[in-house]
Structures are given as structure tokens and as C-alpha cells.
Design an enzyme around this catalytic site. Structure first.
Site, PDB file in Angstrom:
ATOM      1  N   HIS A 212      17.288  87.404  80.196  1.00 11.74           N
ATOM      2  CA  HIS A 212      17.489  85.866  79.979  1.00 11.74           C
ATOM      3  C   HIS A 212      17.406  85.315  78.898  1.00 11.74           C
ATOM      4  O   HIS A 212      17.575  84.259  78.351  1.00 11.74           O
ATOM      5  CB  HIS A 212      16.961  85.037  81.057  1.00 11.74           C
ATOM      6  CG  HIS A 212      15.580  85.075  80.747  1.00 11.74           C
ATOM      7  ND1 HIS A 212      14.493  85.929  81.474  1.00 11.74           N
ATOM      8  CD2 HIS A 212      14.571  84.110  80.400  1.00 11.74           C
ATOM      9  CE1 HIS A 212      13.327  85.691  81.106  1.00 11.74           C
ATOM     10  NE2 HIS A 212      13.314  84.364  80.490  1.00 11.74           N
TER      11      HIS A 212
HETATM   12  C1  UD1 Z   1      13.378  78.949  79.910  1.00 12.47           C
HETATM   13  C2  UD1 Z   1      12.356  78.944  79.121  1.00 12.47           C
HETATM   14  C3  UD1 Z   1      11.923  80.354  78.775  1.00 12.47           C
HETATM   15  C4  UD1 Z   1      11.634  80.943  79.949  1.00 12.47           C
HETATM   16  C5  UD1 Z   1      12.751  80.986  81.178  1.00 12.47           C
HETATM   17  C6  UD1 Z   1      12.340  81.245  82.454  1.00 12.47           C
HETATM   18  C7  UD1 Z   1      12.330  77.290  77.269  1.00 12.47           C
HETATM   19  C8  UD1 Z   1      12.750  77.030  75.829  1.00 12.47           C
HETATM   20  N1  UD1 Z   1      12.832  78.348  77.625  1.00 12.47           N
HETATM   21  O1  UD1 Z   1      14.547  79.521  79.436  1.00 12.47           O
HETATM   22  O2  UD1 Z   1      10.992  80.619  78.018  1.00 12.47           O
HETATM   23  O3  UD1 Z   1      11.330  82.346  79.961  1.00 12.47           O
HETATM   24  O4  UD1 Z   1      12.999  79.474  81.386  1.00 12.47           O
HETATM   25  O5  UD1 Z   1      13.471  81.140  83.304  1.00 12.47           O
HETATM   26  O6  UD1 Z   1      11.713  76.376  77.844  1.00 12.47           O
HETATM   27  N2  UD1 Z   1      20.344  76.477  84.267  1.00 12.47           N
HETATM   28  C9  UD1 Z   1      20.749  76.420  85.305  1.00 12.47           C
HETATM   29  N3  UD1 Z   1      19.954  76.079  86.435  1.00 12.47           N
HETATM   30  C10 UD1 Z   1      18.832  76.064  86.284  1.00 12.47           C
HETATM   31  C11 UD1 Z   1      18.199  75.918  85.080  1.00 12.47           C
HETATM   32  C12 UD1 Z   1      19.007  76.442  84.022  1.00 12.47           C
HETATM   33  O7  UD1 Z   1      22.098  76.658  85.615  1.00 12.47           O
HETATM   34  O8  UD1 Z   1      18.170  75.430  87.287  1.00 12.47           O
HETATM   35  C13 UD1 Z   1      21.082  77.012  82.948  1.00 12.47           C
HETATM   36  C14 UD1 Z   1      21.611  75.772  82.065  1.00 12.47           C
HETATM   37  O9  UD1 Z   1      22.886  76.040  81.876  1.00 12.47           O
HETATM   38  C15 UD1 Z   1      20.735  75.500  80.867  1.00 12.47           C
HETATM   39  C16 UD1 Z   1      20.407  77.115  80.713  1.00 12.47           C
HETATM   40  O10 UD1 Z   1      20.441  77.837  82.022  1.00 12.47           O
HETATM   41  O11 UD1 Z   1      21.302  74.986  79.839  1.00 12.47           O
HETATM   42  C17 UD1 Z   1      19.013  77.400  80.069  1.00 12.47           C
HETATM   43  O12 UD1 Z   1      18.119  76.848  80.715  1.00 12.47           O
HETATM   44  P1  UD1 Z   1      16.700  76.354  80.015  1.00 12.47           P
HETATM   45  O13 UD1 Z   1      15.666  75.725  80.800  1.00 12.47           O
HETATM   46  O14 UD1 Z   1      16.937  75.574  78.798  1.00 12.47           O
HETATM   47  O15 UD1 Z   1      15.984  77.556  79.497  1.00 12.47           O
HETATM   48  P2  UD1 Z   1      16.295  78.847  80.077  1.00 12.47           P
HETATM   49  O16 UD1 Z   1      16.658  80.256  79.292  1.00 12.47           O
HETATM   50  O17 UD1 Z   1      16.122  79.107  81.482  1.00 12.47           O
HETATM   51  N1  UDP Z   2      11.718  86.483  89.692  1.00 12.07           N
HETATM   52  C1  UDP Z   2      12.012  86.090  90.720  1.00 12.07           C
HETATM   53  N2  UDP Z   2      13.404  86.299  91.176  1.00 12.07           N
HETATM   54  C2  UDP Z   2      14.283  86.622  90.062  1.00 12.07           C
HETATM   55  C3  UDP Z   2      13.715  86.862  88.829  1.00 12.07           C
HETATM   56  C4  UDP Z   2      12.530  86.853  88.449  1.00 12.07           C
HETATM   57  O1  UDP Z   2      11.249  85.690  91.666  1.00 12.07           O
HETATM   58  O2  UDP Z   2      15.417  86.753  90.410  1.00 12.07           O
HETATM   59  C5  UDP Z   2      10.314  85.995  89.105  1.00 12.07           C
HETATM   60  C6  UDP Z   2       9.491  86.898  88.808  1.00 12.07           C
HETATM   61  O3  UDP Z   2       8.675  87.861  89.637  1.00 12.07           O
HETATM   62  C7  UDP Z   2       8.209  86.358  87.688  1.00 12.07           C
HETATM   63  C8  UDP Z   2       9.107  85.162  87.418  1.00 12.07           C
HETATM   64  O4  UDP Z   2      10.234  84.848  88.053  1.00 12.07           O
HETATM   65  O5  UDP Z   2       7.248  85.957  88.575  1.00 12.07           O
HETATM   66  C9  UDP Z   2       9.347  85.171  85.895  1.00 12.07           C
HETATM   67  O6  UDP Z   2      10.306  84.440  85.495  1.00 12.07           O
HETATM   68  P1  UDP Z   2      11.247  84.694  84.198  1.00 12.07           P
HETATM   69  O7  UDP Z   2      11.698  85.874  84.103  1.00 12.07           O
HETATM   70  O8  UDP Z   2      12.293  83.524  84.588  1.00 12.07           O
HETATM   71  O9  UDP Z   2      10.373  84.063  82.885  1.00 12.07           O
HETATM   72  P2  UDP Z   2       9.288  84.356  81.890  1.00 12.07           P
HETATM   73  O10 UDP Z   2       8.230  85.390  82.606  1.00 12.07           O
HETATM   74  O11 UDP Z   2      10.410  85.517  81.073  1.00 12.07           O
HETATM   75  O12 UDP Z   2       9.033  83.518  81.183  1.00 12.07           O
END
Ligand code: UD1
Ligand code: UDP
Length: 378
Positions: A212
Site C-alpha cells: 500500500h
Molecule cells: C495510511 C498511512 C500509512 C499507513 C496506512 C496503513 C498516512 C499518511 N498514511 O495510508 O502510513 O501505513 O494508512 O494502512 O497517514 N481509503 C478507503 N477506506 C478507508 C481508508 C482509506 O477507501 O477506510 C482509501 C481512500 O481512497 C484514501 C486512500 O485509501 O484516499 C488512502 O487513505 P489514507 O488514510 O490517506 O492513507 P493510507 O494509504 O491508508
Molecule cells: N492487517 C490485517 N489485514 C490485512 C492486512 C494487514 O489485519 O488484510 C494488519 C497486519 O497484521 C498489521 C496491520 O494490519 O497488524 C498493519 O497495517 P498496515 O500494513 O495497513 O500499516 P503499516 O503497518 O504499514 O503502517
């Protein structure tokens, strides 16, 4: 907002998937020590059921006292909504301290608001550095640590970075990894689920993929290259790929469909994901948390990035940093074969008790002044 009986001791802030995994053990430890005096704020940065509600259920996290519902947007839009909502909430509550976890926008915004309200900030997972300022998380880490009062590190590299940056040694505490606390707590419930069987694969007969990071998924050409390589690997070993919503929207735009062996599925709940991770032959990821979980479980992990802010997963764990060219993945997976897992000692304090250590330290900071009436508001 529900009224708490006698002044809020701590406000704990979470908003995104990895935050929920990290605050679960902290809330358990804090609520046991300061019943009904801990405020839990969910910013709502992640809001899909699969990214949020599923984690409350699987991790037994209580209902938040406040849900700010900030949702998605550009960095500026999302951060602005976070700042406004958090300032309103924290100015009303005036907790003694604010606890933030990880490195997402919610973390950085909460630290900034609290610091400006002159409320001490405690950062759990402090000091991690990729040294790559193109990552939004690296900016969030630097800002958060620079204004935090207490810095709780999950691994020795965190302590080193904080010292090099000139932080007062007395404020840095190596406490271990709260994400591993959640894993240790949940594993007995996760393993019997054998969630991989639902996808028609056998234990140790498949790989898991999670991707991601903007660096891997935001460029259409780059993402296409990654998917081509994953399909190549999947022809040999089936891959389960629970797709993060950011990645899902990018794949949809490319018009690429799953192949029978590259199984693109919705994000998994925490328990199902742990069960799938535990029985995987290997994992390909760019997630921070997954690098740590695979190290704890001893599952080979190939991290599709040029840097990691979690070097202990490479030096002591099962993680290999493979760089950002996805073409290296296929030969590396071949090399892994069905290799037996080496069991190694786990990193220090990755033992399921990190949150208790944080609570012990905070208790020492909170207790001496509980009688100061001026601080007990809200
Ligand atoms: C965010 C964090 C990242 C983390 C990740 C974990 C920041 C800058 N980034 O990235 O560090 O590793 O979460 O998963 O805070 N969206 C949905 N549904 C949701 C959430 C998001 O559809 O419930 C989609 C939206 O289109 C959104 C995009 O995902 O614009 C990105 O979401 P955002 O929270 O901005 O950043 P992540 O890529 O999820
Ligand atoms: N995770 C989950 N389901 C998924 C993918 C990830 O439960 O389909 C959990 C994973 O075990 C970990 C957390 O989500 O505990 C990590 O989140 P993510 O990779 O979104 O964020 P990051 O750690 O990179 O910030």
C-alpha cells in the site's frame, strides 16, 4: 462525549488500521490502572468496516469516547480536519497527557495539537527512521518525536536515532513492541481459524502479499510491473493478496484483473490475517507492521522497499529488504523454496508486555500530581 467521573488522565488517539492494533494493548493496560479516566479518540482516518470496525471486534477494543470522522483527503485536507477536531476535543477534555502511536497523519496531528495546548505527548513507537523523507510517515515521525515529552521505542535503532537527534536520554524508554503485544494476545484465537483454507490453499503452500505504500502503488507503470511479477510467482505458488483500499482503487484504474492464482481479496480482519500469515510459506510486503509480525512468527518476509525503519527485523528477524525492483522477487522466492524456518530469539522486549511497561512509566509521571485540582478538568 461521555463524562468521566474525575478528570481524564490520558487521551489515547488512533485512526488508521495499524493504530488500532497498537492501541488495543495500551487501552487494556491504561483502563485497568485508571478506570474510566482514559479517553479514547478515534479520528476516523480509516473508516471502511474492513479497515476499522473489524479491528475493534477482533482486538476487543472498546467503543471510542469520541469519533472525529475525518475520513480521506489530500494530506493537507486530512491533516487540517484532524487538527480542528483534535483541538476541539483535547481543549475540552484537558487530559493530563496525550498518547499517540505509530506514524500516520492522525499521530502527527494529535501530537501537534497537544503540544500547542501544552499537554505532554507520549509517543509509542518513537525513533523509527527510514531516513527517506519522501515517505509521508518519515515526516510524521520526525515531527511527532520532536515535540513529544516521552519517547517509547520498540527496538534499539529507535533509541539510537533519538539520541543522535539530541533528545534527553531520560525521556527515551526502550519498552518493546505493542504490535507484538496484540499478536501474542490474539494468536491463540487466530490459529484455529485456519482462514487460508477458505481460499483453497494449504498450510505452507501459499504466499501472502500486502502492498500500500505510495512508492509501490501510486504510479500506474510501477504498479503494473509489480502485478506482472506477482502473477509470475503465483503460477508457481498461489498468492493471497488482501488488497488495501488505496491499492484497490489504483488496480481498478489499471483495469488489471486477478489471475486464478493471484487471489486479490478484500482486506482481512486481524484474526484471519494472523492465521493466514502464520501458515504462509513466505510474505511479500511493504507494510511496517507486517515486517514485525513475520519476524515474530519466523515467516520469511521479502520487503519491496529500499529502506526500512525497522532494521531489527532484518538483523535479528526473518525480513529481507529487496529494493524496489519487483523483478528480484521471483528468483528470491525460488531460492526460499520450502526452506524450513529457523527459529531465532526474538528482539528484546517483543514479549507481549510492552504496553504494561508504558503504563508503568506513565504511572510514575501521573501519580505524584493527581491531587493538583487545577489539572483535573473535564
Ligand atoms: C495510511 C498511512 C500509512 C499507513 C496506512 C496503513 C498516512 C499518511 N498514511 O495510508 O502510513 O501505513 O494508512 O494502512 O497517514 N481509503 C478507503 N477506506 C478507508 C481508508 C482509506 O477507501 O477506510 C482509501 C481512500 O481512497 C484514501 C486512500 O485509501 O484516499 C488512502 O487513505 P489514507 O488514510 O490517506 O492513507 P493510507 O494509504 O491508508
Ligand atoms: N492487517 C490485517 N489485514 C490485512 C492486512 C494487514 O489485519 O488484510 C494488519 C497486519 O497484521 C498489521 C496491520 O494490519 O497488524 C498493519 O497495517 P498496515 O500494513 O495497513 O500499516 P503499516 O503497518 O504499514 O503502517
Amino acid at each position: 462525549m461521555k463524562k468521566r467521573p474525575s478528570g481524564t488522565v490520558l487521551s489515547v488517539v488512533a485512526g488508521a488500521r495499524p493504530n488500532f492494533v497498537k492501541v488495543a494493548p495500551l487501552l487494556r493496560a491504561f483502563d485497568a490502572r485508571w478506570p474510566r479516566r482514559v479517553q479514547f479518540i478515534n479520528t476516523g482516518q480509516h473508516y471502511d468496516d474492513a479497515m476499522s470496525v473489524a479491528f475493534f471486534r477482533d482486538l476487543g477494543i472498546r467503543r471510542p469516547d469520541v469519533n472525529l470522522g475525518v475520513g480521506s483527503g489530500s494530506h493537507a485536507e486530512q491533516t487540517a480536519r484532524l487538527l480542528v477536531g483534535l483541538e476541539e476535543t483535547l481543549a475540552k477534555t484537558r487530559p493530563r497527557r496525550v498518547v499517540v502511536v505509530g506514524d500516520v497523519n492522525s499521530t502527527m496531528a494529535a501530537a501537534l495539537v497537544a503540544a500547542k495546548l501544552q499537554i505532554p505527548v507520549d509517543h509509542v513507537e518513537a525513533g523509527l527512521r527510514s531516513l527517506d523523507r519522501d515517505m509521508p510517515e518519515e515526516i510524521n515521525r520526525l515531527v511527532t518525536d520532536s515535540i513529544s515529552d516521552r519517547l517509547f521505542a520498540s527496538e534499539p535503532s529507535g533509541v539510537e536515532h533519538l539520541r543522535l537527534e539530541g533528545h534527553d536520554r531520560r525521556k527515551i524508554h526502550l519498552v518493546g513492541n505493542v504490535m507484538i503485544d496484540s499478536l501474542v494476545h490474539a494468536l491463540p484465537r487466530a490459529l484455529p481459524r485456519r482462514a487460508f483454507a477458505r481460499f483453497g490453499v494449504e498450510a505452507k503452500g501459499y504466499g501472502v502479499v500486502t502492498l500500500h505504500r505510495p512508492s509501490n502503488v501510486d504510479s500506474p507503470a510501477g504498479l503494473r510491473r509489480v502485478l506482472v511479477e506477482l502473477k509470475r510467482i503465483a503460477r508457481r505458488t498461489p498468492l493471497l493478496f488482501p488488497v488495501h483500499p488505496r491499492t484497490a482503487s489504483r488496480i481498478e484504474a489499471l483495469g488489471i484483473s486477478p489471475s486464478p492464482d493471484l487471489r486479490m481479496i478484500a482486506p482481512l480482519g486481524y484474526l484471519d490475517f494472523l492465521s493466514v500469515l502464520r501458515e504462509a510459506r513466505f510474505v511479500i510486503t511493504d507494510s511496517g507492521g507486517v515486517q514485525e509480525e513475520t519476524t515474530f512468527l519466523g515467516v520469511p518476509c521479502l520487503t519491496l522497499r529500499t529502506t526500512t525503519e525497522r532494521p531489527v527485523t532484518v538483523t535479528e528477524g526473518s525480513n529481507t529488504l529487496v529494493g524496489d525492483d519487483p523483478r528480484v522477487l521471483y528468483p528470491l522466492v525460488l531460492k526460499l523454496g520450502g526452506a524450513r524456518r529457523r527459529s531465532r530469539p526474538r528482539p528484546r522486549f517483543w514479549d507481549g508486555r510492552a504496553a504494561e511497561r508504558v503504563a508503568d512509566i506513565l504511572a510514575g509521571l501521573i501519580q505524584p500530581t493527581t491531587s493538583r485540582k487545577a489539572r483535573v478538568i473535564g
